[in-house]
Design a protein around this motif. Structure first.
Motif, PDB file in Angstrom:
ATOM      1  N   GLU A  47       1.024  -1.028  -0.017  1.00 51.76           N
ATOM      2  CA  GLU A  47      -0.160   0.041   0.136  1.00 51.76           C
ATOM      3  C   GLU A  47       0.983   1.097   0.141  1.00 51.76           C
ATOM      4  N   PRO A  48       0.289   2.361  -0.625  1.00 56.72           N
ATOM      5  CA  PRO A  48       1.305   3.507  -0.499  1.00 56.72           C
ATOM      6  C   PRO A  48       1.319   4.155   0.912  1.00 56.72           C
ATOM      7  N   ASP A  49       2.116   4.922   1.255  1.00 54.89           N
ATOM      8  CA  ASP A  49       2.496   5.562   2.597  1.00 54.89           C
ATOM      9  C   ASP A  49       1.214   6.490   2.726  1.00 54.89           C
ATOM     10  N   VAL A  50       0.816   6.418   4.066  1.00 52.66           N
ATOM     11  CA  VAL A  50      -0.342   7.279   4.596  1.00 52.66           C
ATOM     12  C   VAL A  50       0.132   8.789   4.854  1.00 52.66           C
ATOM     13  N   PHE A  51      -0.536   9.506   4.689  1.00 50.93           N
ATOM     14  CA  PHE A  51      -0.315  10.932   4.976  1.00 50.93           C
ATOM     15  C   PHE A  51      -0.970  11.259   6.314  1.00 50.93           C
ATOM     16  N   ALA A  52      -0.377  12.200   7.232  1.00 52.28           N
ATOM     17  CA  ALA A  52      -0.737  12.356   8.614  1.00 52.28           C
ATOM     18  C   ALA A  52      -0.369  13.929   8.907  1.00 52.28           C
ATOM     19  N   ARG A  53      -1.122  14.295   9.722  1.00 59.96           N
ATOM     20  CA  ARG A  53      -0.660  15.807  10.230  1.00 59.96           C
ATOM     21  C   ARG A  53      -0.438  15.583  11.845  1.00 59.96           C
ATOM     22  N   GLU A  54       0.355  16.518  12.257  1.00 60.90           N
ATOM     23  CA  GLU A  54       0.798  16.561  13.712  1.00 60.90           C
ATOM     24  C   GLU A  54      -0.454  16.849  14.746  1.00 60.90           C
ATOM     25  N   VAL A  55      -1.268  17.562  14.075  1.00 65.17           N
ATOM     26  CA  VAL A  55      -2.587  17.906  14.820  1.00 65.17           C
ATOM     27  C   VAL A  55      -3.310  16.464  15.206  1.00 65.17           C
ATOM     28  N   SER A  56      -3.161  15.379  14.491  1.00 62.98           N
ATOM     29  CA  SER A  56      -3.820  14.343  14.578  1.00 62.98           C
ATOM     30  C   SER A  56      -3.178  13.353  15.767  1.00 62.98           C
ATOM     31  N   ILE A  57      -2.313  13.624  16.190  1.00 59.12           N
ATOM     32  CA  ILE A  57      -1.567  13.149  17.283  1.00 59.12           C
ATOM     33  C   ILE A  57      -2.016  13.197  18.702  1.00 59.12           C
ATOM     34  N   LYS A  58      -2.695  12.134  19.338  1.00 54.67           N
ATOM     35  CA  LYS A  58      -3.241  12.115  20.571  1.00 54.67           C
ATOM     36  C   LYS A  58      -2.644  11.946  21.711  1.00 54.67           C
ATOM     37  N   THR A  59      -1.242  11.566  21.573  1.00 51.10           N
ATOM     38  CA  THR A  59      -0.498  10.967  22.746  1.00 51.10           C
ATOM     39  C   THR A  59       0.036  12.297  23.491  1.00 51.10           C
ATOM     40  N   LYS A  61       2.001  11.959  26.511  1.00 49.71           N
ATOM     41  CA  LYS A  61       3.234  11.817  27.158  1.00 49.71           C
ATOM     42  C   LYS A  61       4.318  11.928  26.480  1.00 49.71           C
ATOM     43  N   MET A  62       4.315  12.029  25.270  1.00 52.15           N
ATOM     44  CA  MET A  62       5.661  12.335  24.178  1.00 52.15           C
ATOM     45  C   MET A  62       5.450  13.577  23.522  1.00 52.15           C
ATOM     46  N   ASN A  63       6.353  13.978  22.805  1.00 48.02           N
ATOM     47  CA  ASN A  63       6.491  15.067  22.348  1.00 48.02           C
ATOM     48  C   ASN A  63       5.378  14.987  20.881  1.00 48.02           C
ATOM     49  N   PRO A  64       4.388  16.042  20.706  1.00 47.86           N
ATOM     50  CA  PRO A  64       3.407  15.751  19.784  1.00 47.86           C
ATOM     51  C   PRO A  64       3.967  16.083  18.434  1.00 47.86           C
ATOM     52  N   ARG A  65       5.232  15.572  17.980  1.00 46.58           N
ATOM     53  CA  ARG A  65       6.051  15.836  16.715  1.00 46.58           C
ATOM     54  C   ARG A  65       6.283  14.575  16.159  1.00 46.58           C
ATOM     55  N   PHE A  66       6.338  14.477  14.598  1.00 48.18           N
ATOM     56  CA  PHE A  66       6.718  13.167  14.238  1.00 48.18           C
ATOM     57  C   PHE A  66       8.303  13.231  14.026  1.00 48.18           C
ATOM     58  N   MET A  67       8.920  12.173  14.217  1.00 50.80           N
ATOM     59  CA  MET A  67      10.385  11.912  13.869  1.00 50.80           C
ATOM     60  C   MET A  67      10.386  10.478  13.309  1.00 50.80           C
ATOM     61  N   ILE A  68      11.267  10.522  12.123  1.00 52.31           N
ATOM     62  CA  ILE A  68      11.414   9.263  11.420  1.00 52.31           C
ATOM     63  C   ILE A  68      11.793   8.166  12.322  1.00 52.31           C
ATOM     64  N   SER A  69      11.323   6.894  12.001  1.00 54.14           N
ATOM     65  CA  SER A  69      11.344   5.839  12.671  1.00 54.14           C
ATOM     66  C   SER A  69      10.438   5.630  13.808  1.00 54.14           C
TER      67      SER A  69
END
Length: 140
Positions: A47-59, A61-69
């Motif tokens: 399947e192709p990669d899925v698009f995601a926005r940082e606003v959609s992060i609901k965690t 306890k961690m930094n609400p930013r994406f990091m590779i891996s």
């Protein structure tokens, strides 16, 4: 049209929009300036990669930013432009991407210490300057 048929229609439309829930994936690309990322699904590699926005992060306890891996779970939803990840939980942060010390510590001993290359450069420049200053070429 009665209330039950309206509820059934709404539920069917909602099911069409929500393709899968709790899909596992890994962040393969992150744009920190524009706050989005692409997530590779672990269950369906073709399947192709899925698009995601940082606003959609609901965690929380961690930094609400994406990091590779980063390993995450998310809900897949169909939008006008294709599929998008929502309700993203970052489950495991990649250790390689976490900077423990964001500020650079300056070693005071290293600042004032000259290397042999620096000393050679300075001595050469000073010798050339003295030679030029003592020559008679610049006398009027």
């Amino acid at each position: 049209m009665d209330v039950d048929s309206c509820k059934t229609t709404i539920e069917n439309n909602f099911d069409d929009e929500m393709k899968d829930s709790e899909i596992q994936g890994v962040v393969v690309y992150a744009n920190k300036l524009r706050h989005y990322a692409f997530i590779k699904r672990l269950d369906k590699q073709d399947e192709p990669d899925v698009f995601a926005r940082e606003v959609s992060i609901k965690t929380e306890k961690m930094n609400p930013r994406f990091m590779i891996s980063d390993k995450c779970s998310f809900t897949l939803k169909k939008t006008d432009r294709g599929y998008e990840a929502f309700n993203i939980n970052i489950e495991k942060r990649s250790v390689q991407n976490i900077r423990k010390n964001k500020t650079m510590k300056i070693n005071k001993n290293k600042e004032n210490k000259l290397t042999s290359k620096d000393a050679l450069f300075r001595s050469t420049i000073l010798a050339l300057f003295r030679e030029t200053a003592n020559s008679n070429k610049f006398e009027h």
